[in-house]
Scaffold this motif. Structure first.
Motif, PDB file in Angstrom:
ATOM      1  N   ARG A 196       0.851  -1.187   0.000  1.00 44.85           N
ATOM      2  CA  ARG A 196       0.000   0.000   0.000  1.00 44.85           C
ATOM      3  C   ARG A 196       0.887   1.237   0.000  1.00 44.85           C
ATOM      4  O   ARG A 196       1.948   1.236   0.638  1.00 44.85           O
ATOM      5  CB  ARG A 196      -0.899   0.043   1.238  1.00 44.85           C
ATOM      6  N   GLN A 209       0.799  -9.907   5.735  1.00 41.39           N
ATOM      7  CA  GLN A 209      -0.472 -10.268   6.385  1.00 41.39           C
ATOM      8  C   GLN A 209      -0.601 -11.785   6.473  1.00 41.39           C
ATOM      9  O   GLN A 209       0.018 -12.521   5.703  1.00 41.39           O
ATOM     10  CB  GLN A 209      -1.657  -9.751   5.564  1.00 41.39           C
ATOM     11  N   GLU A 211      -3.827 -14.456   6.439  1.00 41.42           N
ATOM     12  CA  GLU A 211      -5.254 -14.553   6.150  1.00 41.42           C
ATOM     13  C   GLU A 211      -5.712 -15.946   6.560  1.00 41.42           C
ATOM     14  O   GLU A 211      -4.980 -16.913   6.389  1.00 41.42           O
ATOM     15  CB  GLU A 211      -5.419 -14.385   4.626  1.00 41.42           C
TER      16      GLU A 211
HETATM   17  N1  DAH Z   1      -8.300  -7.675   4.296  1.00 37.26           N
HETATM   18  C1  DAH Z   1      -8.409  -6.906   5.516  1.00 37.26           C
HETATM   19  C2  DAH Z   1      -7.388  -5.774   5.500  1.00 37.26           C
HETATM   20  O1  DAH Z   1      -6.448  -5.838   4.758  1.00 37.26           O
HETATM   21  C3  DAH Z   1      -8.194  -7.759   6.708  1.00 37.26           C
HETATM   22  C4  DAH Z   1      -9.325  -8.710   6.890  1.00 37.26           C
HETATM   23  C5  DAH Z   1     -10.420  -8.373   7.654  1.00 37.26           C
HETATM   24  C6  DAH Z   1      -9.290  -9.950   6.292  1.00 37.26           C
HETATM   25  C7  DAH Z   1     -11.470  -9.229   7.818  1.00 37.26           C
HETATM   26  C8  DAH Z   1     -10.362 -10.843   6.443  1.00 37.26           C
HETATM   27  C9  DAH Z   1     -11.443 -10.452   7.210  1.00 37.26           C
HETATM   28  O2  DAH Z   1     -10.356 -12.030   5.882  1.00 37.26           O
HETATM   29  O3  DAH Z   1     -12.477 -11.307   7.394  1.00 37.26           O
HETATM   30  O4  DAH Z   1      -7.513  -4.865   6.261  1.00 37.26           O
END
Ligand code: DAH
Length: 341
Positions: A196, A209, A211
């Motif tokens: 980002r 991250q 996931e």
């Molecule tokens: N994708 C979100 C972010 O980058 C983080 C996230 C939130 C992932 C909730 C998820 C979720 O799978 O259910 O901020």
């Protein structure tokens, strides 16, 4: 005879002035070469009687041998001198302290990823990977992030120039890729780099991250709570970690929640996890939105499940009390040592 003597004397005096190989080479040419003084003497032999010839010949030879012997001695002398000079120039000071070498270490981020993999693999998850260069569909559209969503704006997302594609802004696209190819039951985690356009003490343009995604016929919010509680307890090694579940919004989950954990910030030096009276936001999660399931061809009337996403840098910083995110990517070994990595 006297001429030979003076040749000899001349040679001795000139030899004493020789200080390098070129001079030695020239001296050899002057005294033994085709037009040398000695060859001049030999030319005289033809006009002499056999007796005289023998005598002069012998004397010429003696001088010649003397010259040859001295030239080769001088050559050796020069070679030795050259060697000594070379050795002096390359001398090693063995009294200097050694330079030593530092061993590479496992990067703290890699370390956290490995810990997380261990925790989730024990809970029955498999680890899958996805591409860092994504398309609109997997990063946004399929996740129910419509055209006007702020996450799509140029200031957040790195778009490719001249080609379709972007650098993934989160790992959630891996959910989509996996569900497109696999029917439930699904229990996966995915970790990796995301991008980002952002830079300060708590943001770097590249970060990591993790996931998680679980889909099945009977999966409910209780499973999500249990799974997250177990994960946080194991990661922070705190037995009864108080959590606060705050309702939140993500386009790809409904309902959505953000989870805070108890912490103590009263000692300015460090954050203590699981103690005190402060709350710290740690991750986002929720029940996968039915539109997302439909987008990947999974029947939302039959299946449901949960997903979560967490920042790996944040987890690492909290666990090791690292105040500035950027230091993680500076590669300074002294820093790694201070934190004991
Ligand atoms: N994708 C979100 C972010 O980058 C983080 C996230 C939130 C992932 C909730 C998820 C979720 O799978 O259910 O901020």
């Amino acid at each position: 005879m006297s001429q030979l003597n003076s040749i000899n004397e001349l040679f001795v005096s000139e030899l004493s002035n020789v200080s390098n190989f070129t001079e030695l080479f020239n001296l050899k040419a002057k005294f033994l070469g085709k037009k040398s003084l000695l060859v001049e003497q030999m030319a005289k032999l033809g006009a002499l009687t056999p007796e005289e010839k023998k005598q002069l010949g012998l004397e010429i030879n003696t001088v010649r041998e003397y010259i040859l012997k001295n030239l080769s001695e001088k050559q050796k002398e020069l070679e030795e001198l050259e060697l000594v000079q070379k050795l002096n120039a390359q001398s090693i000071d063995i009294t200097l302290p050694g330079r030593g070498f530092t061993r590479g270490r496992i990067h703290p981020i890699t370390n956290t990823i490995n810990e997380l993999k261990n925790i989730f693999v024990r809970m029955g998850f498999s680890h899958v990977e996805g591409p860092e260069i994504e398309d609109d569909w997997h990063n946004f559209t399929a996740l129910n992030i419509n055209e006007s969503h702020p996450a799509r704006q140029m200031h957040d997302t790195f778009y490719m120039q001249n080609v379709e594609g972007l650098l993934r802004t989160h790992t959630s696209g891996v959910q989509i890729r996996y569900m497109e190819k696999n029917q439930p039951p699904i229990r996966i985690i995915s970790s990796g780099r995301v991008y980002r356009s952002d830079y300060d003490a708590t943001h770097t343009p590249m970060f990591h991250q993790l996931e998680g995604l679980v889909i099945g016929e009977e999966i409910n919010f209780g499973h999500l709570k249990g799974c997250i509680a177990q994960f946080l307890k194991e990661f922070f090694r705190v037995n009864a970690l108080p959590m606060r579940w705050r309702s939140s919004y993500f386009p790809f989950t409904e309902p959505s929640a953000e989870i805070d954990i108890k912490c103590d910030r009263s000692t300015k030096k460090e954050i203590r996890i699981g103690e005190g009276n402060d709350w710290l936001e740690i991750l986002g999660c929720g029940m996968v939105h039915e539109k997302v399931l439909k987008n990947v061809g999974i029947d939302p009337m039959k299946y449901q499940g949960f997903a979560f996403g967490v920042g790996i840098e944040r987890l690492t910083m909290l666990k090791h009390n690292i105040p500035d995110l950027r230091t993680l990517f500076e590669g300074d070994m002294r820093w790694h040592e201070i934190y004991g990595f």
